[in-house]
Design an enzyme around this catalytic site. Structure first.
Site, mmCIF file in Angstrom:
data_model
loop_
_atom_site.group_PDB
_atom_site.id
_atom_site.type_symbol
_atom_site.label_atom_id
_atom_site.label_comp_id
_atom_site.label_asym_id
_atom_site.label_seq_id
_atom_site.Cartn_x
_atom_site.Cartn_y
_atom_site.Cartn_z
ATOM 1 N N TYR A 105 0.838 -1.203 0.000
ATOM 2 C CA TYR A 105 0.000 0.000 0.000
ATOM 3 C C TYR A 105 0.871 1.251 0.000
ATOM 4 O O TYR A 105 1.943 1.265 0.626
ATOM 5 C CB TYR A 105 -0.871 0.046 1.267
ATOM 6 C CG TYR A 105 -2.027 -0.907 1.262
ATOM 7 C CD1 TYR A 105 -3.285 -0.491 0.852
ATOM 8 C CD2 TYR A 105 -1.866 -2.223 1.680
ATOM 9 C CE1 TYR A 105 -4.361 -1.371 0.851
ATOM 10 C CE2 TYR A 105 -2.931 -3.109 1.680
ATOM 11 C CZ TYR A 105 -4.171 -2.676 1.262
ATOM 12 O OH TYR A 105 -5.225 -3.550 1.260
ATOM 13 N N TYR A 144 -0.663 -10.050 0.354
ATOM 14 C CA TYR A 144 0.363 -9.502 1.242
ATOM 15 C C TYR A 144 0.247 -10.127 2.626
ATOM 16 O O TYR A 144 -0.826 -10.601 3.013
ATOM 17 C CB TYR A 144 0.275 -7.970 1.310
ATOM 18 C CG TYR A 144 -1.005 -7.418 1.892
ATOM 19 C CD1 TYR A 144 -1.181 -7.282 3.268
ATOM 20 C CD2 TYR A 144 -2.037 -6.999 1.057
ATOM 21 C CE1 TYR A 144 -2.354 -6.766 3.796
ATOM 22 C CE2 TYR A 144 -3.214 -6.480 1.577
ATOM 23 C CZ TYR A 144 -3.363 -6.368 2.947
ATOM 24 O OH TYR A 144 -4.532 -5.857 3.462
ATOM 25 N N ARG A 152 -2.943 -12.241 3.318
ATOM 26 C CA ARG A 152 -4.240 -11.766 2.835
ATOM 27 C C ARG A 152 -4.354 -12.040 1.341
ATOM 28 O O ARG A 152 -3.430 -11.763 0.583
ATOM 29 C CB ARG A 152 -4.379 -10.256 3.081
ATOM 30 C CG ARG A 152 -4.333 -9.866 4.534
ATOM 31 C CD ARG A 152 -5.648 -9.378 5.115
ATOM 32 N NE ARG A 152 -6.850 -9.961 4.615
ATOM 33 C CZ ARG A 152 -7.925 -9.278 4.187
ATOM 34 N NH1 ARG A 152 -7.903 -7.973 4.193
ATOM 35 N NH2 ARG A 152 -9.009 -9.900 3.773
ATOM 36 N N HIS A 155 -7.458 -8.345 -2.670
ATOM 37 C CA HIS A 155 -8.758 -7.773 -2.322
ATOM 38 C C HIS A 155 -8.746 -6.274 -2.550
ATOM 39 O O HIS A 155 -7.679 -5.642 -2.542
ATOM 40 C CB HIS A 155 -9.117 -8.073 -0.852
ATOM 41 C CG HIS A 155 -8.128 -7.492 0.116
ATOM 42 N ND1 HIS A 155 -6.957 -8.133 0.438
ATOM 43 C CD2 HIS A 155 -8.097 -6.317 0.788
ATOM 44 C CE1 HIS A 155 -6.260 -7.392 1.280
ATOM 45 N NE2 HIS A 155 -6.924 -6.262 1.501
ATOM 46 N N HIS A 157 -10.503 -2.694 -1.051
ATOM 47 C CA HIS A 157 -11.270 -2.110 0.055
ATOM 48 C C HIS A 157 -12.267 -1.103 -0.500
ATOM 49 O O HIS A 157 -11.926 -0.320 -1.394
ATOM 50 C CB HIS A 157 -10.339 -1.374 1.024
ATOM 51 C CG HIS A 157 -9.427 -2.271 1.786
ATOM 52 N ND1 HIS A 157 -9.735 -2.742 3.042
ATOM 53 C CD2 HIS A 157 -8.208 -2.776 1.491
ATOM 54 C CE1 HIS A 157 -8.736 -3.492 3.481
ATOM 55 N NE2 HIS A 157 -7.790 -3.537 2.560
HETATM 56 FE FE LIG Z 1 -6.012 -4.707 2.536
#
Ligand SMILES: [Fe+2]
Length: 222
Positions: A105, A144, A152, A155, A157
């Site tokens: 991110y 990640y 995870r 995906h 958000h």
């Molecule tokens: Fe996430």
């Protein structure tokens, strides 16, 4: 899969055409005029964008003023925001944030050593149109590590804000092995399938190596 994805390929492509601004078939809305299950909520997570004003554009694969394009699989994420009666909800704020193709991110709290992408920031916002439609062009995020023992799955958000209801949740890709082990996704008790998108081949109006990702969002009232 829920009933609303029991559609023919022609109807699915109709969704893609509708979301790209092409003509909508007259029978389309009627097909949705039935009780739908509300999209389940999930946690906000630690990487909600804090650094910048959200880009109001729908294309996350380029950054204004930069010549490059984000690395990774280009996807066109589209769908409709509806209420449980199956009616489209217009003017809903649909906010998206996500990791890059490497699973990183653009956020100061992300300690993942995976590389940043200078051509990808990973957040945008739109309002749904009169037919409740939204659409983003972005890239499929990488998986990640959330902890040393928990990866995870890819995906996106979302924060979805209507006049009455607001949902914070996450959209997942079908067939990802990590989905079955994900603590957040597997913790959903009702309508887990409502968080899994449908991935389709590209339509003729988008990049031939891209993918169409269809995901509808259901609010209680709108
Ligand atoms: Fe996430």
């Amino acid at each position: 899969m829920s009933d609303r994805y029991g559609l023919s390929r022609r109807e699915i492509l109709g969704i893609a055409a509708a979301a790209s601004g092409l003509a909508v078939s007259g029978g389309f809305t009627a097909a949705f005029a039935q009780a739908l299950k509300r999209t389940p909520g999930e946690i906000l997570g630690p990487f909600y964008p804090v650094l910048k004003t959200l880009d109001r554009g729908a294309d996350l694969t380029t950054i204004a003023g930069k010549p490059g394009r984000a690395a990774g699989q280009v996807i066109h994420v589209m769908g409709r925001v509806m209420n449980v009666e199956g009616q489209p909800v217009k003017g809903v704020r649909v906010e998206l944030w996500q990791a890059n193709t490497h699973g990183r991110y653009t956020h100061p709290s992300d300690t993942n050593p995976a590389p940043l992408d200078p051509n990808f920031e990973g957040f945008a916002v739109q309002n749904t149109d009169a037919e409740g439609r939204y659409r983003f062009k972005t890239i499929k995020p990488g998986a990640y590590p959330a902890t040393a023992s928990w990866m995870r799955p890819p995906h996106l958000h979302f924060e979805v804000t209507g006049k009455i209801n607001r949902t914070i949740t996450q959209m997942y890709f079908p067939g990802e092995p990590l989905n079955d082990k994900d603590l957040l996704l597997q913790n959903i008790r009702a309508n887990k399938e409502g968080l899994i998108a449908k991935v389709l081949p590209p339509t003729s109006d988008v990049e031939p190596d891209s993918r169409i990702v269809v995901w509808d969002i259901v609010l209680d009232k709108g």
